[in-house]
Scaffold this motif. Structure first.
Motif, short mmCIF file in Angstrom:
data_model
loop_
_atom_site.label_atom_id
_atom_site.label_comp_id
_atom_site.label_asym_id
_atom_site.label_seq_id
_atom_site.Cartn_x
_atom_site.Cartn_y
_atom_site.Cartn_z
N ASN A 231 0.84 -1.30 0.15
CA ASN A 231 0.18 0.07 0.23
C ASN A 231 0.93 1.33 -0.17
O ASN A 231 0.66 2.20 0.81
N GLN A 233 2.43 4.80 -0.71
CA GLN A 233 1.78 5.72 -0.71
C GLN A 233 2.76 6.83 -1.76
O GLN A 233 2.55 8.05 -2.14
N PRO A 262 -2.04 4.69 -5.20
CA PRO A 262 -2.77 6.09 -5.58
C PRO A 262 -1.96 7.00 -6.30
O PRO A 262 -2.46 7.96 -6.67
N ASN A 263 -0.69 6.86 -6.08
CA ASN A 263 0.28 7.70 -6.98
C ASN A 263 0.85 7.11 -7.94
O ASN A 263 2.14 7.70 -8.19
#
Length: 340
Positions: A231, A233, A262-263
């Protein structure tokens, strides 16, 4: 509790050992019949000095400054006779595996699936007969080609610990592996040697720029899967360059990471002038300043020698020096020896 310790030797061999809680790395290696460099084993001589590339650990205070200075410890150097891991770790050992009375590991696997992608590449999936081999995302193995007396080197495209191991293999007309795969059957047994290689994902501390050329995409799929599991970030940008439109494979798989990380972002580039692709040219022509972060970025590059040389020259000419730069050159038949 036990921690998994990856010992990376200068000759590209990686061996994994289990280190018990409170146990010193040198003792754990000895239990695994790996003789890491040592003399006094008391933190006095410095002979067992290695570099911890990732993970957490306790060095205690039972060693002298002549063996390991404060500056060396701050830079990640460790004495394996004093180092007690408190997490999984990766340790660079400044000698060869043979000097430590160990060597490459061999294991068996069976063909589970063979999937052709245009005339460009083949995805080979294997079931491992025993426990899946431990490896670092980005590393490769040598696969013996049945009946040929030869082996070929391929990076894992899957993450460590998965039930199946996968590889992205370039189709080469007349190639030893390509020809064999045309007639290979599910269930065929293969012999593999590894893991090998110094090209692998290090501890993530800053933005990442991944540069893949052709089937050099494989190790990045392994890295992306690990980042998704964790996970992460951190910002990750992948530039995937190929020669022809048909060489763009597994793009749908890359797209899944946009939802899982997410990025994460990526761009595909095709070199052929006749291509209808919206981005044509070389990866260096599609490397915006924002993904370089003024040099505060870790760059990973895997591709054929001309691509690797072009990217290195691009960084030199542009004056941008990445915080760290790891690359691996490969030829159609084998992973090249040059890696950094």
């Amino acid at each position: 509790m036990c921690y998994k310790i990856a010992l990376n030797f200068e000759d590209g061999v990686t061996r994994f050992i289990e280190c018990k809680e409170g146990e010193k790395v040198l003792d754990a290696a000895f239990r695994a019949k790996i003789n890491l460099p040592m003399d006094c084993s008391d933190g006095v001589c410095g002979t067992c000095k290695c570099r911890a590339e990732s993970g957490s650990y306790d060095l205690g205070d039972d060693y002298i400054d002549d063996a390991l200075t404060a500056d060396e410890a701050k830079a990640g150097l460790v004495l394996t006779c004093q180092m007690k891991p408190t997490s999984d770790c990766v340790i660079a050992v400044p000698t060869t595996s043979t000097a430590c009375k160990t060597g490459q590991q061999k294991f068996a696997a069976t063909v589970a699936e063979i999937a052709s992608h245009n005339d460009a590449a083949i995805v080979l999936e294997l079931d491992v007969e025993a426990a899946a081999p431990a490896f670092l995302p980005g590393q490769y193995v040598n696969i013996d080609v049945p009946g040929s007396g030869q082996s070929r080197s391929y990076s894992f495209s899957t993450a460590p610990g998965e039930q199946k191991i996968g590889f992205l293999i370039k189709k080469i007309p007349g190639g030893v592996m390509s020809n064999w795969l045309e007639r290979a059957a599910v269930g065929t047994k293969l012999e593999l040697t590894g893991p090998l290689g110094s090209f692998y994902l290090r501890e993530v501390k800053r933005p990442l720029l991944f540069l893949a050329g052709g089937t050099g995409l494989a190790p990045f799929l392994s890295m992306l899967e690990v980042l998704a599991w964790e996970n992460s970030q951190q910002e990750v940008h992948l530039i995937y360059g190929v020669t022809r439109d048909l060489d763009l494979v597994l793009v749908d798989e890359i797209e899944t990471y946009a939802a899982r990380l997410p990025n994460f972002s990526f761009a595909t580039v095709v070199a052929e002038e006749a291509s209808i692709h919206p981005r044509k040219g070389w990866v260096t022509q599609h490397m915006p300043a924002e993904v370089l972060h003024g040099g505060d970025v870790d760059v990973y590059l895997c591709g054929p020698p001309p691509m690797v040389d072009a990217v290195r020259k691009h960084f030199d000419d542009s004056g941008v020096k990445p915080k760290s730069f790891h690359y691996e050159k490969f030829t159609p038949n084998a992973v090249a020896k040059e890696a950094a």
